[in-house]
Design a protein around this motif. Structure first.
Motif, PDB file in Angstrom:
ATOM      1  N   PHE A  74      30.014 108.876  16.868  1.00  0.00           N
ATOM      2  CA  PHE A  74      29.341 107.588  16.739  1.00  0.00           C
ATOM      3  C   PHE A  74      27.824 107.709  16.860  1.00  0.00           C
ATOM      4  N   ALA A  75      27.346 108.780  17.481  1.00  0.00           N
ATOM      5  CA  ALA A  75      25.898 108.996  17.528  1.00  0.00           C
ATOM      6  C   ALA A  75      25.354 109.211  16.118  1.00  0.00           C
ATOM      7  N   PHE A  76      26.104 109.942  15.296  1.00  0.00           N
ATOM      8  CA  PHE A  76      25.692 110.135  13.906  1.00  0.00           C
ATOM      9  C   PHE A  76      25.727 108.809  13.147  1.00  0.00           C
ATOM     10  N   VAL A  77      26.755 107.992  13.405  1.00  0.00           N
ATOM     11  CA  VAL A  77      26.840 106.682  12.748  1.00  0.00           C
ATOM     12  C   VAL A  77      25.639 105.823  13.139  1.00  0.00           C
ATOM     13  N   GLN A  78      25.306 105.807  14.423  1.00  0.00           N
ATOM     14  CA  GLN A  78      24.162 105.019  14.894  1.00  0.00           C
ATOM     15  C   GLN A  78      22.857 105.501  14.252  1.00  0.00           C
ATOM     16  N   HIS A  79      22.702 106.823  14.170  1.00  0.00           N
ATOM     17  CA  HIS A  79      21.497 107.374  13.549  1.00  0.00           C
ATOM     18  C   HIS A  79      21.402 106.944  12.083  1.00  0.00           C
ATOM     19  N   MET A  80      22.521 107.022  11.382  1.00  0.00           N
ATOM     20  CA  MET A  80      22.510 106.709   9.953  1.00  0.00           C
ATOM     21  C   MET A  80      22.242 105.228   9.682  1.00  0.00           C
ATOM     22  N   ILE A  81      22.878 104.357  10.459  1.00  0.00           N
ATOM     23  CA  ILE A  81      22.667 102.922  10.224  1.00  0.00           C
ATOM     24  C   ILE A  81      21.223 102.547  10.536  1.00  0.00           C
ATOM     25  N   TYR A  82      20.611 103.252  11.476  1.00  0.00           N
ATOM     26  CA  TYR A  82      19.199 103.025  11.810  1.00  0.00           C
ATOM     27  C   TYR A  82      18.308 103.412  10.625  1.00  0.00           C
ATOM     28  N   GLN A  83      18.667 104.501   9.940  1.00  0.00           N
ATOM     29  CA  GLN A  83      17.853 104.993   8.825  1.00  0.00           C
ATOM     30  C   GLN A  83      18.138 104.273   7.497  1.00  0.00           C
ATOM     31  N   LEU A  84      19.181 103.427   7.481  1.00  0.00           N
ATOM     32  CA  LEU A  84      19.602 102.775   6.245  1.00  0.00           C
ATOM     33  C   LEU A  84      18.693 101.605   5.901  1.00  0.00           C
ATOM     34  N   ASP A  85      18.375 101.475   4.613  1.00  0.00           N
ATOM     35  CA  ASP A  85      17.548 100.366   4.143  1.00  0.00           C
ATOM     36  C   ASP A  85      18.366  99.077   4.127  1.00  0.00           C
ATOM     37  N   ASP A  86      17.676  97.945   4.097  1.00  0.00           N
ATOM     38  CA  ASP A  86      18.360  96.652   4.142  1.00  0.00           C
ATOM     39  C   ASP A  86      19.318  96.453   2.973  1.00  0.00           C
ATOM     40  N   ASN A  87      19.002  97.048   1.825  1.00  0.00           N
ATOM     41  CA  ASN A  87      19.870  96.904   0.658  1.00  0.00           C
ATOM     42  C   ASN A  87      20.756  98.135   0.467  1.00  0.00           C
ATOM     43  N   GLY A  88      20.857  98.956   1.511  1.00  0.00           N
ATOM     44  CA  GLY A  88      21.531 100.239   1.377  1.00  0.00           C
ATOM     45  C   GLY A  88      22.991 100.242   1.800  1.00  0.00           C
ATOM     46  N   THR A  89      23.683 101.309   1.373  1.00  0.00           N
ATOM     47  CA  THR A  89      25.078 101.556   1.739  1.00  0.00           C
ATOM     48  C   THR A  89      25.202 102.985   2.255  1.00  0.00           C
ATOM     49  N   MET A  90      25.972 103.167   3.307  1.00  0.00           N
ATOM     50  CA  MET A  90      26.237 104.509   3.819  1.00  0.00           C
ATOM     51  C   MET A  90      27.739 104.757   3.873  1.00  0.00           C
ATOM     52  N   ALA A  91      28.121 106.006   3.648  1.00  0.00           N
ATOM     53  CA  ALA A  91      29.526 106.405   3.727  1.00  0.00           C
ATOM     54  C   ALA A  91      29.590 107.769   4.385  1.00  0.00           C
ATOM     55  N   CYS A  92      30.395 107.882   5.438  1.00  0.00           N
ATOM     56  CA  CYS A  92      30.484 109.149   6.153  1.00  0.00           C
ATOM     57  C   CYS A  92      31.929 109.467   6.513  1.00  0.00           C
ATOM     58  N   VAL A  93      32.210 110.763   6.604  1.00  0.00           N
ATOM     59  CA  VAL A  93      33.546 111.243   6.963  1.00  0.00           C
ATOM     60  C   VAL A  93      33.584 111.514   8.459  1.00  0.00           C
ATOM     61  N   LEU A  94      34.637 111.035   9.124  1.00  0.00           N
ATOM     62  CA  LEU A  94      34.760 111.201  10.571  1.00  0.00           C
ATOM     63  C   LEU A  94      36.222 111.442  10.939  1.00  0.00           C
ATOM     64  N   PRO A  95      36.483 112.001  12.124  1.00  0.00           N
ATOM     65  CA  PRO A  95      37.870 112.145  12.564  1.00  0.00           C
ATOM     66  C   PRO A  95      38.472 110.786  12.899  1.00  0.00           C
ATOM     67  N   HIS A  96      39.789 110.678  12.832  1.00  0.00           N
ATOM     68  CA  HIS A  96      40.468 109.400  13.032  1.00  0.00           C
ATOM     69  C   HIS A  96      40.209 108.778  14.397  1.00  0.00           C
ATOM     70  N   GLY A  97      39.865 109.597  15.384  1.00  0.00           N
ATOM     71  CA  GLY A  97      39.662 109.080  16.735  1.00  0.00           C
ATOM     72  C   GLY A  97      38.627 107.980  16.824  1.00  0.00           C
ATOM     73  N   VAL A  98      37.648 107.967  15.914  1.00  0.00           N
ATOM     74  CA  VAL A  98      36.602 106.938  15.972  1.00  0.00           C
ATOM     75  C   VAL A  98      37.176 105.545  15.729  1.00  0.00           C
ATOM     76  N   LEU A  99      38.371 105.475  15.158  1.00  0.00           N
ATOM     77  CA  LEU A  99      38.958 104.180  14.826  1.00  0.00           C
ATOM     78  C   LEU A  99      39.565 103.484  16.035  1.00  0.00           C
ATOM     79  N   PHE A 100      39.956 104.264  17.045  1.00  0.00           N
ATOM     80  CA  PHE A 100      40.698 103.644  18.146  1.00  0.00           C
ATOM     81  C   PHE A 100      40.305 104.096  19.549  1.00  0.00           C
ATOM     82  N   ARG A 101      39.495 105.161  19.686  1.00  0.00           N
ATOM     83  CA  ARG A 101      39.145 105.601  21.040  1.00  0.00           C
ATOM     84  C   ARG A 101      38.381 104.502  21.767  1.00  0.00           C
ATOM     85  N   GLY A 102      38.622 104.407  23.085  1.00  0.00           N
ATOM     86  CA  GLY A 102      38.019 103.346  23.876  1.00  0.00           C
ATOM     87  C   GLY A 102      36.742 103.766  24.563  1.00  0.00           C
ATOM     88  N   ALA A 103      36.484 103.202  25.760  1.00  0.00           N
ATOM     89  CA  ALA A 103      35.289 103.493  26.567  1.00  0.00           C
ATOM     90  C   ALA A 103      34.032 103.240  25.731  1.00  0.00           C
TER      91      ALA A 103
END
Length: 535
Positions: free
Chosen positions: A336-365
């Motif tokens: 999620f640190a990579f996701v946060q970095h990418m969304i920060y760098q994304l332009d207002d009219n931009g789209t991002m797509a990234c590959v991640l392990p399934h755990g990001v979908l349901f892990r808690g904390a």
């Protein structure tokens, strides 16, 4: 793929296999790709110089010994540094070294000359605009390494063989419409990756996955101002995006591994991306993002970050890329640190797509907190796509693609209050030990996402396909406590055929009769043999 492409791919791969001997493929990769790159630079230099010299009725090799040799080379160098970003003398061209090394059928000693040439290519850019793009490009071509041979003569012999074989191949650089060599270079990188095991994940994303990511972020666009990959590896993802649109203005990337960083820059240049149009930085993206990139915002972002990598957030806890979330991604899982970095760098009219392990979908904390913030507070998650297991080199785990937009309020009202879920985990073909996505699998994923982008009402969306995809409202996601596990939204359950209990009961009775008959037969045989029955 054309016949010429296939032939060049196979020829280069055969050379790599025939000449590496006992050397590990991973080690030989740096040499063969480095020498192909050197030949490319040489041929581009010769073509450029010949164009400049055409009014004088000269070709580049004829400058040596010319009465105005010094003046001509000086003018050509100035022009080449601006147009190409580097400079090679006529005596430093690949063809000259190959000829010198194999003159008269005898292998002449060229190791020292070759090392000087590679050093001179880098030094020719010093003080120019291209210095950062060409600096230390050949540092992984260690011509003194014992991997090349135990003696200097053995090393020289191997290098001469490689240069001689490559010299006999026409890279067709004169054809401005062809990317024959760039495609071949990408093919070789992929071939080496397929045999590199776990290491491959550091520098290569399979083309099938690259194509999906590239088509997702280019949906609705035929030109991009910029594309960025914060974990760019060999640059294959960045280059794939360029194939999906008519034009990409600039390419940006960051890579922490120095060898892979060099490979990326070579790959960019080999695909004829001018040095002024790309900016690749060598450092850890999360802890040391490029100072040149920090203030920029990119129209498209693609990435295949290292899965669940360890990182150290302590030193950057107040960094504005992460601070607004209230929680940092755990030290043991930087996804999620990579996701946060990418969304920060994304332009207002931009789209991002990234590959991640399934755990990001349901892990808690902390990860659950970040996930909720992205969905509830920022409403930036656009789609979740489940991929098959075992499609990445070096890991068999199933993965997913997250698609995010910086500002979903610009989408139509229904879409801005929903998230698309696609379960493509069972859509693949098994080839030996690897699962691969066929063109029809890729097309279905992308067409489903694009249908979602263009549909007006979620409940009637053509993006909802039975047992494959579902458009969930934000209320549904909220009811699931922001758990994005795909089976919660896409019902892939296959109902079993009803069981006729009466028929089963009759089958059991028939079996019992057969067993009694068999027991009687066995008892009869045992009596005839004068032995005890086994029951």
């Amino acid at each position: 793929m054309s016949e010429d492409q296939q032939q060049l791919h196979q020829t280069l791969w055969n050379i790599a296999n025939d000449l590496r001997g006992n050397m590990d493929a991973d080690d030989f990769r740096d040499y063969i790709l480095g020498f192909i790159f050197y030949k490319y630079l040489s041929r581009k230099m010769a073509l450029h110089a010949n164009k400049i010299l055409k009014p004088d009725g000269l070709e580049y090799h004829e400058v040596i010994g010319h009465p105005m040799q010094k003046e001509l080379i000086h003018e050509i160098k100035l022009d080449a540094l601006d147009a190409l970003g580097y400079f090679l003398k006529p005596t430093e061209l690949f063809s000259e070294l190959a000829k010198r090394g194999n003159s008269g059928g005898v292998n002449k000693f060229i190791l020292e000359d070759l090392q000087k040439v590679l050093t001179n290519i880098e030094q020719s850019t010093m003080g120019s605009e291209s210095e950062d793009d060409f600096g230390n490009l050949f540092e992984d071509l260690d011509l003194t390494s014992s991997k090349l041979g135990k003696t200097e003569e053995a090393k020289n012999e191997l290098i001469v063989k490689v240069l001689t074989h490559l010299e006999g191949i026409n890279f067709d650089l004169e054809n401005q419409e062809s990317d024959l060599l760039g495609d071949a270079y990408e093919y070789l990188i992929g071939q080496f990756a397929s045999g590199a095991g776990k290491k491959a994940g550091e520098f290569y994303t399979p083309q099938q996955v690259s194509k999906i990511l590239a088509q997702l972020v280019t949906t609705g666009k035929d030109r991009l101002k910029s594309v960025y990959d914060p974990t760019c590896g060999s640059g294959s993802l960045l280059l794939r995006v360029a194939k999906e649109v008519k034009e990409v203005g600039s390419f940006y990337g960051q890579e922490s591994n120095p060898t892979t960083y060099n490979l990326c820059r070579m790959n960019m240049i080999m695909h004829d991306v001018h040095y002024k149009r790309f900016d690749i930085y060598n450092e850890d993206t999360l802890v040391n993002p490029s100072p040149k990139h920090s203030d920029q915002r990119f129209e498209a972002i693609v990435a295949n970050p290292p899965f669940s990598a360890k990182w150290n957030p302590d030193a950057i806890i107040s960094d504005e890329r992460f601070s607004t979330y209230g929680k940092m991604a755990p030290k043991s899982k930087a996804d999620f640190a990579f996701v946060q970095h990418m969304i920060y760098q994304l332009d207002d009219n931009g789209t991002m797509a990234c590959v991640l392990p399934h755990g990001v979908l349901f892990r808690g904390a902390a990860e659950g907190h970040i996930r909720k913030y992205l969905i509830e507070d920022k409403n930036q998650l656009d789609a979740v796509i489940g991929l098959p297991a075992n499609i990445f080199y070096g890991t068999g785990i199933p993965t997913c693609i997250l698609v995010l937009k910086k500002d979903r309020s610009k989408c139509h009202a229904e879409r801005s209050r929903s998230i698309l879920f696609i379960d493509a985990s069972n859509a693949f073909e098994k080839v030996k030990t690897q699962n691969i996505l066929l063109p029809e699998h890729i097309d279905k994923i992308v067409s489903t996402y694009r249908a979602y982008c263009h549909s007006e009402r979620s409940e009637e969306s053509p993006a909802t396909i039975e047992k494959y995809s579902y458009v969930a409202t934000l209320d549904e996601v909220r009811d699931n406590d922001y758990n994005l596990n795909i089976p919660r939204y896409v019902d892939t359950f296959e109902e079993e055929e009803p069981i006729d209990l009466q028929a089963v009961s009759q089958q059991l009775k028939d079996l019992e009769k057969d067993m009694k008959a068999t027991d009687a037969t066995i008892t009869n045989y045992c009596q005839q043999l004068g032995i005890n029955t086994p029951f």
